[in-house]
Design a protein around this motif. Structure first.
Motif, PDB file in Angstrom:
ATOM      1  N   VAL A 159       0.819  -1.204   0.000  1.00 33.16           N
ATOM      2  CA  VAL A 159       0.000   0.000   0.000  1.00 33.16           C
ATOM      3  C   VAL A 159       0.859   1.263   0.000  1.00 33.16           C
ATOM      4  O   VAL A 159       0.600   2.216  -0.729  1.00 33.16           O
ATOM      5  CB  VAL A 159      -0.929  -0.012   1.232  1.00 33.16           C
ATOM      6  CG1 VAL A 159      -1.678   1.285   1.347  1.00 33.16           C
ATOM      7  CG2 VAL A 159      -1.918  -1.166   1.126  1.00 33.16           C
ATOM      8  N   TYR A 162       2.360   2.338  -3.341  1.00 31.64           N
ATOM      9  CA  TYR A 162       1.397   2.295  -4.447  1.00 31.64           C
ATOM     10  C   TYR A 162       1.698   3.319  -5.540  1.00 31.64           C
ATOM     11  O   TYR A 162       1.804   2.977  -6.713  1.00 31.64           O
ATOM     12  CB  TYR A 162      -0.053   2.454  -3.951  1.00 31.64           C
ATOM     13  CG  TYR A 162      -1.028   2.597  -5.100  1.00 31.64           C
ATOM     14  CD1 TYR A 162      -1.337   1.505  -5.900  1.00 31.64           C
ATOM     15  CD2 TYR A 162      -1.593   3.824  -5.431  1.00 31.64           C
ATOM     16  CE1 TYR A 162      -2.188   1.621  -6.995  1.00 31.64           C
ATOM     17  CE2 TYR A 162      -2.445   3.960  -6.522  1.00 31.64           C
ATOM     18  CZ  TYR A 162      -2.739   2.853  -7.297  1.00 31.64           C
ATOM     19  OH  TYR A 162      -3.572   2.984  -8.379  1.00 31.64           O
ATOM     20  N   THR A 163       1.835   4.592  -5.156  1.00 36.76           N
ATOM     21  CA  THR A 163       1.967   5.638  -6.178  1.00 36.76           C
ATOM     22  C   THR A 163       3.171   5.389  -7.088  1.00 36.76           C
ATOM     23  O   THR A 163       3.083   5.566  -8.304  1.00 36.76           O
ATOM     24  CB  THR A 163       2.064   7.024  -5.523  1.00 36.76           C
ATOM     25  OG1 THR A 163       0.936   7.163  -4.651  1.00 36.76           O
ATOM     26  CG2 THR A 163       2.000   8.134  -6.554  1.00 36.76           C
ATOM     27  N   HIS A 166       2.680   1.932  -9.059  1.00 33.85           N
ATOM     28  CA  HIS A 166       1.594   2.131 -10.023  1.00 33.85           C
ATOM     29  C   HIS A 166       2.155   2.770 -11.300  1.00 33.85           C
ATOM     30  O   HIS A 166       1.769   2.397 -12.412  1.00 33.85           O
ATOM     31  CB  HIS A 166       0.511   3.018  -9.391  1.00 33.85           C
ATOM     32  CG  HIS A 166      -0.639   3.355 -10.299  1.00 33.85           C
ATOM     33  ND1 HIS A 166      -1.475   2.394 -10.846  1.00 33.85           N
ATOM     34  CD2 HIS A 166      -1.117   4.543 -10.745  1.00 33.85           C
ATOM     35  CE1 HIS A 166      -2.405   2.993 -11.592  1.00 33.85           C
ATOM     36  NE2 HIS A 166      -2.207   4.298 -11.555  1.00 33.85           N
ATOM     37  N   ASN A 211      -3.496   9.277   1.093  1.00 35.54           N
ATOM     38  CA  ASN A 211      -3.434   8.002   1.816  1.00 35.54           C
ATOM     39  C   ASN A 211      -4.599   7.796   2.777  1.00 35.54           C
ATOM     40  O   ASN A 211      -4.515   6.979   3.691  1.00 35.54           O
ATOM     41  CB  ASN A 211      -2.110   7.894   2.585  1.00 35.54           C
ATOM     42  CG  ASN A 211      -0.922   7.879   1.643  1.00 35.54           C
ATOM     43  OD1 ASN A 211      -1.023   7.374   0.527  1.00 35.54           O
ATOM     44  ND2 ASN A 211       0.196   8.452   2.078  1.00 35.54           N
ATOM     45  N   ALA A 285      -4.950   0.058 -10.943  1.00 33.08           N
ATOM     46  CA  ALA A 285      -5.507   0.571  -9.682  1.00 33.08           C
ATOM     47  C   ALA A 285      -6.357  -0.497  -8.999  1.00 33.08           C
ATOM     48  O   ALA A 285      -6.163  -0.809  -7.822  1.00 33.08           O
ATOM     49  CB  ALA A 285      -6.327   1.837  -9.941  1.00 33.08           C
ATOM     50  N   SER A 288      -4.689  -3.603  -7.421  1.00 31.75           N
ATOM     51  CA  SER A 288      -3.692  -3.341  -6.372  1.00 31.75           C
ATOM     52  C   SER A 288      -4.393  -3.028  -5.044  1.00 31.75           C
ATOM     53  O   SER A 288      -5.471  -2.445  -5.047  1.00 31.75           O
ATOM     54  CB  SER A 288      -2.837  -2.127  -6.736  1.00 31.75           C
ATOM     55  OG  SER A 288      -2.240  -2.283  -8.000  1.00 31.75           O
ATOM     56  N   ARG A 290      -4.873  -0.628  -2.224  1.00 29.63           N
ATOM     57  CA  ARG A 290      -4.619   0.803  -2.026  1.00 29.63           C
ATOM     58  C   ARG A 290      -5.072   1.210  -0.637  1.00 29.63           C
ATOM     59  O   ARG A 290      -5.782   0.449   0.014  1.00 29.63           O
ATOM     60  CB  ARG A 290      -5.364   1.608  -3.102  1.00 29.63           C
ATOM     61  CG  ARG A 290      -4.707   1.529  -4.461  1.00 29.63           C
ATOM     62  CD  ARG A 290      -5.679   1.837  -5.546  1.00 29.63           C
ATOM     63  NE  ARG A 290      -6.761   0.864  -5.553  1.00 29.63           N
ATOM     64  CZ  ARG A 290      -7.989   1.106  -6.003  1.00 29.63           C
ATOM     65  NH1 ARG A 290      -8.293   2.298  -6.466  1.00 29.63           N
ATOM     66  NH2 ARG A 290      -8.895   0.162  -5.984  1.00 29.63           N
TER      67      ARG A 290
END
Ligand code: C2E
Ligand code: SIN
Ligand code: SIN
Ligand code: FE
Length: 405
Positions: A159, A162-163, A166, A211, A285, A288, A290
């Motif tokens: 998590v 992620y950014t 991704h 977040n 997205a 995954s 998040r």
């Protein structure tokens, strides 16, 4: 009995077991059914499908004198076509197992590069496009060796990363999709760079919003929706980011029906790369974990996206995307006719419905069984009966089934 027949021999009353060839060219999501409607027959004849499998035990057989072809004839023709094709159907030159090892290292270095790039931008400096292009090159090369290794691994992320991951994942998806759409290698690189940079505007959004573990308030979502424009401003600081890449950053949240943001563009008003960006972005997205939502397994994600597809995505781009990752992408949990559950470990370039599956669980006895690879293209008894959710069964780490091949 199953029989492969040419589409011209198809009649009302036949039971269709499977539509052959390019799955996405036909409008039927569920292939197995008794053909009773003239309209369905017409649609099939117009669909571009050449052949179908029928089950003569459940419906009519072909008439005497009709041109049912034997398996052998069909196989020979297929082999001939594969040999003659300009472009091999499977672009894999390395085994999944070998490329997974490379791709793991690449994911690590890629993540670090993206972290560096984003922190440069955070300090208000122009990002180094040369460094980004080197990374795109490495990812494009990995995808040439095996198109699924990096994109499957990049889907697995924590998590908190992620950014960054991704960005890597969308880069890989854009590259594979661009090649599926027969774009030039120059355009493939541009698509990859666009994927890598599309969400850079998220660095300008506060962590409290980015977040947030739960659903955003309307105000928070309004702030979130400024990330494409903020991204554009960041990328404009570098001279060497092409207009097409800037456009993906600005327009990856536009939707075909005009309900997207920031400009509510419609249809062809959205550039091809931005339409590709929209599909790749949503797929990574929703597969995954998040901060605000747990990810779905790949086959569930493809199914959801197909449901939303009208209005949100460009049809042609979405179809090409499914051809790229599969109807049952690597990592999907599926139930076979025998009642065994397995994870998809490799695509079959000739049929999206017959991947290689590693079975590990029996739903009949409800126990784990010794893992075994079933190649659905090479036998008749087993077929995929449906997708399953890992949560429903309480499975936690299905990745090792396709990572350690
Ligand atoms: P993201 O998480 O990377 O999601 C990108 C896009 O994937 C979303 O753009 C949306 O089009 C699609 N998507 C993601 N999850 C779902 C889902 O469960 N259902 C559907 N139908 N589509 C989904 P969108 O909605 O414009 O959101 C942009 C960004 O805003 C998201 O990027 C995320 O960072 C943030 N965001 C959106 N909703 C929430 C939320 O409820 N909570 C938090 N913390 N962030 C959110
Ligand atoms: C689908 O996505 O529903 C088509 C494939 C299948 O379920 O067999
Ligand atoms: C396995 O161990 O084979 C997968 C099942 C699980 O993740 O619990
Ligand atoms: Fe975005």
């Amino acid at each position: 009995m199953l029989k492969r027949i040419t589409i011209q021999d198809l009649r009302l009353g036949m039971y269709i077991q499977e539509l052959c060839g390019s799955w996405m060219e036909h409008p039927f999501w569920r292939a197995r059914f008794l053909l009773t409607q003239q309209n369905d027959l017409k649609t099939l004849l117009a669909s571009g499908i050449q052949e179908v499998w029928i089950d003569t035990g459940k419906g009519l057989d072909v008439e005497q004198g009709a041109t049912a072809r034997t398996d052998e004839e069909v196989d020979q023709e297929t082999e001939y076509l594969l040999r003659e094709a300009d472009k091999p159907l499977s672009t894999a030159t390395t085994s999944m197992a070998d490329e997974v090892r490379h791709a793991m290292q690449l994911c690590n270095t890629a993540k670090q590069s993206v972290v560096d790039m984003f922190s440069t931008a955070r300090m208000g400096k122009a990002i180094e496009v040369g460094q980004a292009l080197n990374l795109v090159e490495d990812i494009a090369n990995s995808a040439s060796r095996h198109p699924h290794a990096l994109i499957s691994l990049a889907r697995l992320k924590n998590v908190d990363e992620y950014t960054y991951m991704h960005s890597v994942a969308v880069c890989g998806l854009m590259i594979a999709l661009a090649r599926q759409l027969n774009m030039s290698e120059e355009q493939v690189r541009e698509a990859g760079l666009a994927g890598l940079l599309h969400d850079i505007g998220k660095i300008a959004i506060s962590n409290q919003i980015l977040n947030k573990p739960g659903k955003l308030t309307d105000t928070e979502f309004a702030v979130m929706k400024t990330h494409p424009e903020r991204g554009l401003r960041i990328l404009q600081k570098s001279d060497s980011v092409s207009p097409a890449v800037l456009d993906v950053c600005l327009h990856h949240h536009e939707k075909i029906d005009g309900t997207g943001y920031p400009h509510g563009l419609q249809g062809d008003g959205i550039s091809i790369l931005a339409r590709m960006g929209a599909v790749s972005d949503v797929y990574d997205a929703i597969t995954s974990d998040r901060p605000y939502k747990k990810g779905w397994l790949p086959a569930e994600a493809i199914r959801k996206m197909a449901e939303w597809s009208k209005g949100h995505f460009d049809d042609t781009v979405f179809q090409a995307f499914v051809k790229t990752v599969g109807i049952y992408p690597i990592g999907s949990l599926v139930r076979l006719t025998s009642g065994r559950l397995g994870v998809v470990i490799e695509q079959n370039p000739d049929s999206l419905l017959m991947p290689r599956v590693k079975v590990f669980f029996s739903t009949k006895s409800r126990v784990q069984i010794a893992p075994e690879v079933v190649d659905l293209a090479r036998q008749q008894e087993e077929k995929i009966e449906g997708r399953e959710s890992a949560d429903t069964w309480g499975f936690r780490h299905l990745e090792h089934l396709w990572i350690d091949q």
